[in-house]
Motif scaffolding. Structure first.
Motif, short mmCIF file in Angstrom:
data_model
loop_
_atom_site.label_atom_id
_atom_site.label_comp_id
_atom_site.label_asym_id
_atom_site.label_seq_id
_atom_site.Cartn_x
_atom_site.Cartn_y
_atom_site.Cartn_z
N ALA A 491 0.83 -1.21 0.00
CA ALA A 491 0.00 0.00 0.00
C ALA A 491 0.87 1.25 0.00
CB ALA A 491 -0.94 0.00 1.21
N LEU A 492 1.96 1.22 0.73
CA LEU A 492 2.87 2.38 0.76
C LEU A 492 3.53 2.59 -0.60
CD1 LEU A 492 4.46 1.80 4.28
CD2 LEU A 492 3.08 3.78 3.58
N VAL A 493 3.79 1.50 -1.32
CA VAL A 493 4.32 1.65 -2.68
C VAL A 493 3.30 2.36 -3.56
CG1 VAL A 493 5.02 0.40 -4.75
CG2 VAL A 493 5.84 -0.35 -2.50
N HIS A 494 2.04 1.92 -3.48
CA HIS A 494 0.98 2.61 -4.23
C HIS A 494 0.90 4.08 -3.81
CE1 HIS A 494 -0.38 -0.93 -6.18
NE2 HIS A 494 -0.96 -1.48 -5.14
N GLY A 495 0.98 4.34 -2.50
CA GLY A 495 0.88 5.70 -2.01
C GLY A 495 1.98 6.59 -2.55
N ARG A 496 3.19 6.05 -2.63
CA ARG A 496 4.30 6.84 -3.17
C ARG A 496 4.06 7.15 -4.65
NH1 ARG A 496 9.04 7.55 -0.83
NH2 ARG A 496 8.80 5.70 0.51
N GLU A 497 3.56 6.14 -5.42
CA GLU A 497 3.31 6.35 -6.85
C GLU A 497 2.20 7.36 -7.09
OE1 GLU A 497 2.45 2.34 -7.77
OE2 GLU A 497 4.53 1.80 -8.25
N LEU A 498 1.26 7.44 -6.14
CA LEU A 498 0.12 8.36 -6.28
C LEU A 498 0.35 9.69 -5.57
CD1 LEU A 498 -2.70 5.75 -5.64
CD2 LEU A 498 -2.20 6.86 -7.82
N GLN A 505 0.64 6.59 5.13
CA GLN A 505 1.27 6.34 6.43
C GLN A 505 0.31 6.67 7.57
OE1 GLN A 505 4.92 8.73 6.24
NE2 GLN A 505 6.08 6.84 6.39
N THR A 506 -0.32 7.83 7.47
CA THR A 506 -1.25 8.25 8.53
C THR A 506 -2.40 7.25 8.67
OG1 THR A 506 -0.73 10.57 8.10
CG2 THR A 506 -2.79 10.10 9.27
N THR A 507 -2.91 6.76 7.54
CA THR A 507 -4.01 5.79 7.59
C THR A 507 -3.58 4.51 8.29
OG1 THR A 507 -4.92 6.68 5.53
CG2 THR A 507 -5.62 4.46 6.18
N ILE A 508 -2.40 4.01 7.96
CA ILE A 508 -1.90 2.78 8.59
C ILE A 508 -1.72 2.98 10.09
CG2 ILE A 508 0.06 1.20 8.71
CD1 ILE A 508 0.40 1.60 5.69
N VAL A 509 -1.15 4.13 10.46
CA VAL A 509 -0.94 4.41 11.88
C VAL A 509 -2.27 4.50 12.61
CG1 VAL A 509 -0.11 6.14 13.52
CG2 VAL A 509 1.30 5.51 11.56
N ASP A 510 -3.24 5.21 12.02
CA ASP A 510 -4.57 5.31 12.65
C ASP A 510 -5.20 3.94 12.83
OD1 ASP A 510 -4.35 8.04 12.77
OD2 ASP A 510 -5.52 8.41 10.96
N MET A 511 -5.04 3.10 11.81
CA MET A 511 -5.60 1.76 11.84
C MET A 511 -4.97 0.94 12.97
SD MET A 511 -5.74 -0.71 8.50
CE MET A 511 -6.23 0.65 7.45
N ALA A 512 -3.66 1.00 13.06
CA ALA A 512 -2.95 0.24 14.08
C ALA A 512 -3.27 0.76 15.48
CB ALA A 512 -1.45 0.29 13.83
N LEU A 513 -3.32 2.08 15.62
CA LEU A 513 -3.63 2.65 16.93
C LEU A 513 -5.04 2.25 17.38
CD1 LEU A 513 -2.11 6.24 16.61
CD2 LEU A 513 -1.32 4.41 18.10
N GLY A 514 -5.98 2.28 16.46
CA GLY A 514 -7.34 1.88 16.81
C GLY A 514 -7.41 0.44 17.27
N ALA A 515 -6.76 -0.46 16.52
CA ALA A 515 -6.76 -1.88 16.90
C ALA A 515 -6.04 -2.10 18.21
CB ALA A 515 -6.12 -2.71 15.78
N ALA A 516 -4.93 -1.39 18.41
CA ALA A 516 -4.16 -1.55 19.65
C ALA A 516 -4.94 -1.05 20.86
CB ALA A 516 -2.83 -0.81 19.53
N ARG A 517 -5.63 0.07 20.71
CA ARG A 517 -6.41 0.59 21.84
C ARG A 517 -7.52 -0.38 22.21
NH1 ARG A 517 -6.01 5.79 18.87
NH2 ARG A 517 -4.40 7.03 19.89
#
Length: 661
Positions: A491-498, A505-517
């Motif tokens: 996904a980060l590869v796609h994000g860099r190309e786009l 990055q922010t989306t992945i971090v938000d996702m991980a933080l939500g699951a971790a909480r």
């Protein structure tokens, strides 16, 4: 009655008996002529009808019936003479009028109009004819003897007249739904579908025509192929969000049941209709690129989005707007117009997003409803995707099927482009010169760089799919952290190309933080730690701060929890607390707890006979607590722990170390 049932021999016997009883009457001769015409004996028919006309009181229909016999025999002048003579005696019926117009060489459109009128009149007179009130279709100039029974004959006759009118004049004409029903009942379904298709192109906003076409296609034989199912899907999807159609449904139900049907029931009725139609469709691809069921869902979702922005203007700009999907747009041949429309909506979406800021947008314009503007902008922006080959992936993402969506994005080319440039590594979108691109992707037809935009938007949907797949692996039971990390890296590869790397990055971090909480609240501290560490392994330094702050808290909680277990060893809690302090030195309870755990480890080393190990633990504790006091000066817990660690070290230093002797 026997003639109407098709029992010609028995009918002739009755007519002969009537003639013997009343030899001078015109009626028996007239009906003997009609019976002979049904048999195909045109000479006998002409003779009987001529005899009937010679009677003192001729039968009122004998001239017209003899005209039909002359026409079937190819004697045009005699047929014309009889019809003109009959018209001077009494007005001709619709059947005779179209025959007269055709024999007189009138314009094709006029003849077609009279054919259609005769067909409608014949259908309305079915009940009257069954009661014996007329001669029916006479000798059957355009009859069709395949159906059995008088009513079937009437439908077949009407179908033949309408089909003949279609051959003379391709204009749909009035009463299209009734004409289509007559064609279907008369065994001419293909002609009915063709008629309805022409009528839809002439007036696509007429829901009565679309409804009839949808029913005709749904009930057509399966041998008609994939194009039938695509047209069927296009018609039903256009009805699902047509306000006029549902208003008629409500009015009909109110009239039928005598109970008002509220507009609030329409969403449930719409969902029920959609499910009923889907159940009638085949499970396999049925010759279509995508199975008809998913195809209907995509088409209906697109129609719903179009309805949200007010619909697509009808041809000419003054008609009722259309609420349909991309298949209907392509069927109408309006892909280029829709492309321009979608491009205008996209520009409108950008304006709305700019005006949806706090306080009415950048200009401070009063009255701007930010949530409403944002919702409308989202609907506008989704049109381009929905009215293209990306619509299937968009639909699957909405159904929480990211894996299927990713598979749908792997091939967006038409069959011709696949055949020309297939194989690994080939582009997933059609070639720039592809003639079918606009047809398959009307949402992009108005964009100057449409092929590139489709490719980029496909990559954007692939980005969303991989993010979702990563989240799914993260929240699975048990979670697969390695696979989640792999999806996120892609996904980060796609994000860099786009040029959306930071956003991804922010989306992945938000996702991980939500699951971790969520795991943290549930007391699953190790799961929370693994979740945060997985995200940290793929995220760059610029987004790690939020992860590490949460990771410090979770590690501290896990270290303290395990350390409080009297039977647990302290090495793992010490490791957690060391990492917690490293990630966030300002977490006071982690600093204090680490000092306590290190002193406990020193005591454990001493009891096991390793004074050197105890000294090392105490020195680490003193250094750690000293550094903590720089951040939290004079904190009583830290001061107390440091003083205790210094005293412990002084005591241990004077003890003899047997391992060194």
């Amino acid at each position: 009655m026997r003639l109407a049932r098709g029992d010609v021999d028995e009918a002739v016997a009755e007519f002969e008996r009537a003639r013997r009883l009343r030899p001078a009457a015109a009626g028996p001769l007239h009906w003997l002529g009609c019976a002979a015409a049904h048999r195909g004996d045109l000479a006998a028919a002409r003779s009987h009808l001529t005899a009937a006309l010679a009677c003192r009181t001729p039968h009122r229909r004998s001239l017209v019936q003899r005209a039909y016999v002359h026409a079937r025999a190819g004697d045009r002048e005699a047929a014309l003479a009889d019809l003109r003579a009959a018209s001077r005696i009494a007005p001709l019926d619709d059947e005779a009028r179209w025959v007269l117009a055709a024999l007189s060489g009138r314009p094709a459109r006029e003849v077609a109009l009279r054919l259609r009128k005769a067909a409608v009149t014949g259908l309305m007179g079915i009940g009257r004819e069954q009661r014996g009130g007329g001669t029916g279709g006479g000798p059957g100039l355009c009859g069709d003897d395949r159906p059995e029974g008088r009513e079937n004959d009437a439908w077949a006759r009407a179908a033949a007249l309408i089909d003949a009118a279609r051959r003379l004049d391709k204009e749909p004409g009035p009463f299209v739904p009734l004409a289509a029903v007559a064609l279907i009942r008369g065994g001419r379904r293909a002609a009915a579908v063709e008629l309805l298709g022409d009528a839809v192109r002439h007036d696509p906003a007429d829901h009565r025509i679309t409804h009839t076409l949808a029913l005709a296609l749904l009930n057509s034989p399966d041998s008609d192929g994939g194009s039938r199912w695509e047209r069927c899907v296009a018609a039903w999807a256009a009805l699902l969000h047509d306000a006029g159609f549902w208003e008629r449904v409500r009015a009909n139900a109110t009239r039928r049941y005598g109970v008002a049907v509220e507009a609030s029931l329409v969403p449930a009725l719409r969902a029920g209709l959609r499910e009923a139609v889907e159940r009638r469709m085949p499970d396999d691809d049925a010759g279509t690129r995508v199975a008809p069921g998913p195809l209907l869902r995509r088409e209906a979702d697109a129609a719903q989005l179009l309805a949200a922005v007010g619909g697509f203007p009808s041809a000419g700009g003054g008609g009722v707007p259309l609420f349909c999907g991309p298949l209907r747009i392509a069927e109408l041949g309006r892909s280029a117009e829709f492309g321009a429309f979608a491009a205008a909506q996209e520009a409108r979406a950008l304006q709305l997003q700019g005006a949806a800021g706090p306080g009415g947008g950048p200009s401070g314009a009063p009255g701007t409803d930010a949530p409403a503007a944002s919702s409308t902008a989202s609907a506008y922006a989704s049109l381009t995707y929905a009215f293209s080959e990306l619509g299937f992936a968009q639909m699957l993402l909405g159904m929480d099927k990211p894996g299927d969506a990713l598979a749908a994005l792997s091939e967006l080319r038409c069959s011709d482009c696949r055949a020309a440039r297939g194989g690994p590594g080939a582009a997933a979108v059609c070639e720039p010169q592809c003639a079918r691109f606009d047809e398959l992707n009307p949402g992009y037809a108005g964009l100057p760089d449409k092929h590139r935009r489709l490719s980029l938007d496909a990559r954007g949907l692939a980005l969303e799919a991989r993010l979702s797949m990563g989240r799914a692996e993260l929240t699975a039971r048990p979670p697969d952290f390695a696979t989640a990390a792999a999806y996120w890296r892609r996904a980060l590869v796609h994000g860099r190309e786009l040029e959306r790397y930071r956003e991804t990055q922010t989306t992945i971090v938000d996702m991980a933080l939500g699951a971790a909480r969520a795991a943290h609240r549930a007391g699953r501290l190790s799961l929370a730690v693994s979740t945060l560490e997985t995200a940290r392994s793929v995220i760059g330094a610029n987004e790690r701060g939020r992860l590490e702050g949460q990771l410090a808290r979770v590690l501290a909680d896990r270290g303290i929890s395990v350390a409080n277990d009297q039977e647990a060893l302290l090495d793992e809690p010490a490791a957690d607390l060391r990492r917690s302090v490293a990630f966030n030195p300002h977490l006071l309870r982690a600093q204090v707890s680490l000092g306590v755990v290190l002193r406990g480890l020193a005591a454990a080393r001493w009891r096991s006979g390793s004074l050197s190990g105890a000294r090392d633990m105490l020195r680490e504790a003193i250094d750690q607590l000293t550094a903590a006091l720089v951040l939290f000066p004079d904190d009583p817990d830290l001061v107390e722990q440091r003083e205790a660690a210094v005293a412990d070290l002084d005591h241990v230093m004077w003890q003899p170390d047997e391992s060194e002797q």
